[in-house]
Design a protein around this motif. Structure first.
Motif, PDB file in Angstrom:
ATOM      1  N   SER A  63       2.054   5.603   5.405  1.00  0.00           N
ATOM      2  CA  SER A  63       2.350   5.122   6.757  1.00  0.00           C
ATOM      3  C   SER A  63       2.127   3.609   6.858  1.00  0.00           C
ATOM      4  N   ALA A  64       1.043   3.129   6.267  1.00  0.00           N
ATOM      5  CA  ALA A  64       0.770   1.686   6.290  1.00  0.00           C
ATOM      6  C   ALA A  64       1.845   0.921   5.531  1.00  0.00           C
ATOM      7  N   ALA A  65       2.303   1.481   4.413  1.00  0.00           N
ATOM      8  CA  ALA A  65       3.353   0.829   3.631  1.00  0.00           C
ATOM      9  C   ALA A  65       4.645   0.725   4.438  1.00  0.00           C
ATOM     10  N   ALA A  66       4.976   1.772   5.178  1.00  0.00           N
ATOM     11  CA  ALA A  66       6.187   1.761   5.996  1.00  0.00           C
ATOM     12  C   ALA A  66       6.087   0.719   7.108  1.00  0.00           C
ATOM     13  N   ARG A  67       4.933   0.620   7.763  1.00  0.00           N
ATOM     14  CA  ARG A  67       4.752  -0.360   8.833  1.00  0.00           C
ATOM     15  C   ARG A  67       4.869  -1.778   8.293  1.00  0.00           C
ATOM     16  N   ASN A  68       4.231  -2.032   7.183  1.00  0.00           N
ATOM     17  CA  ASN A  68       4.264  -3.372   6.609  1.00  0.00           C
ATOM     18  C   ASN A  68       5.667  -3.742   6.129  1.00  0.00           C
ATOM     19  N   ARG A  69       6.365  -2.770   5.571  1.00  0.00           N
ATOM     20  CA  ARG A  69       7.721  -3.016   5.085  1.00  0.00           C
ATOM     21  C   ARG A  69       8.654  -3.379   6.239  1.00  0.00           C
ATOM     22  N   THR A  70       8.470  -2.735   7.386  1.00  0.00           N
ATOM     23  CA  THR A  70       9.308  -3.011   8.549  1.00  0.00           C
ATOM     24  C   THR A  70       9.110  -4.440   9.039  1.00  0.00           C
ATOM     25  N   ALA A  71       7.862  -4.890   9.122  1.00  0.00           N
ATOM     26  CA  ALA A  71       7.573  -6.238   9.619  1.00  0.00           C
ATOM     27  C   ALA A  71       8.123  -7.309   8.687  1.00  0.00           C
ATOM     28  N   SER A  72       7.886  -7.168   7.388  1.00  0.00           N
ATOM     29  CA  SER A  72       8.365  -8.180   6.442  1.00  0.00           C
ATOM     30  C   SER A  72       9.887  -8.200   6.382  1.00  0.00           C
TER      31      SER A  72
END
Length: 268
Positions: A134-143
């Motif tokens: 879940s954290a990886a998905a959130r970070n990927r969206t922002a970048s």
């Protein structure tokens, strides 16, 4: 706080200012409201249009993190987990519940509470891995959002230049004003390229790098807390986590060496 982003941005704009000064150009000629409104406003607008409002809000919330950086190092994480192992070995796993509210990292807090609640190792690993995903998905969206802005900005700048040049062609009967008008027309292209390479792309790449560091840290926490739950001695926990950090660094170095071209041999 990691000052790399601020140092880089200040040096980049400082280099631009130095060039303008050495060229004896007018700084005020670059800060024209019309092209800046189009480039920044249009870029952000099409960026939002190409994503969702949730993605845009997530990217805005990630901006402070890009400025602040990641303050938690691998050595600090290892020291913290070894401390948990020592307490668990001395007072039992239930004693970790007392430490959960004091943990500043929600991921660590969740792991401590799960261990204290008696969650078995397999289920604990599944829960922590889901949180990492879940954290990886959130970070990927922002970048990705800021990287998208970096792709749109130069094109929006060209649109502004084309609009301005169209206006220039309407004024061919006044040749004395053509020079300044043509110069002003290219300001939009300048701000498109400038905002993309000095702002949006660096922010996107920095968020991506911070996401990689966060995933490495979360993986380190997961493996360490599983070892604590298994009752491993504190020094074994520390050695295992140190080995994980070393293996990760060695793996990156080995990958670079493998990707490097082999040296050519010269026949005698």
């Amino acid at each position: 706080m990691d000052p790399a982003f601020l140092i880089g941005i200040v040096l980049a704009f400082g280099s631009l200012y130095a060039m303008i000064t050495l060229e004896h150009a007018s700084l005020g000629a670059l800060f024209l409201p019309a092209p800046m409104i189009l480039v920044f406003g249009g870029t952000i607008a099409v960026g939002i249009a190409s994503a969702t409002m949730r993605d845009a809000l997530s990217a805005v919330k990630a901006l402070p993190r890009a400025l602040r950086g990641d303050r938690r190092t691998a050595s600090a994480v290892i020291e913290q987990i070894v401390g948990y192992a020592e307490k668990a070995r001395a007072e039992g796993l239930l004693s970790l519940e007392q430490l959960a509210p004091d943990a500043d990292d929600p991921f660590v807090r969740q792991a401590l509470q799960s261990i204290a609640d008696g969650t078995d190792a397999e289920e604990l690993r599944m829960v922590l891995e889901d949180e990492i995903s879940s954290a990886a998905a959130r970070n990927r969206t922002a970048s990705k959002f800021f990287a998208t802005l970096g792709g749109y900005a130069p094109t929006v700048g060209i649109i502004g230049t084309v609009v301005s040049l169209t206006h220039v062609l309407e004024q061919l009967d006044t040749p004395d004003t053509l020079g300044p008008m043509i110069a002003s027309a290219f300001v939009a292209t300048l701000w498109g390229l400038l905002s993309a390479n000095f702002m949006w792309l660096p922010i996107g790449n920095r968020l991506q790098r911070l996401a990689e560091l966060e995933l490495e840290r979360m993986t380190l926490v997961m493996e360490g807390m599983l070892a604590v739950q298994a009752g491993s001695p504190p020094h074994h926990v520390g050695e295992r986590l140190q080995a994980l950090v070393s293996d990760r660094s060695a793996g990156k170095g080995a990958a670079k060496r493998e990707s490097a071209p082999a040296p050519e041999t010269v026949d005698a």
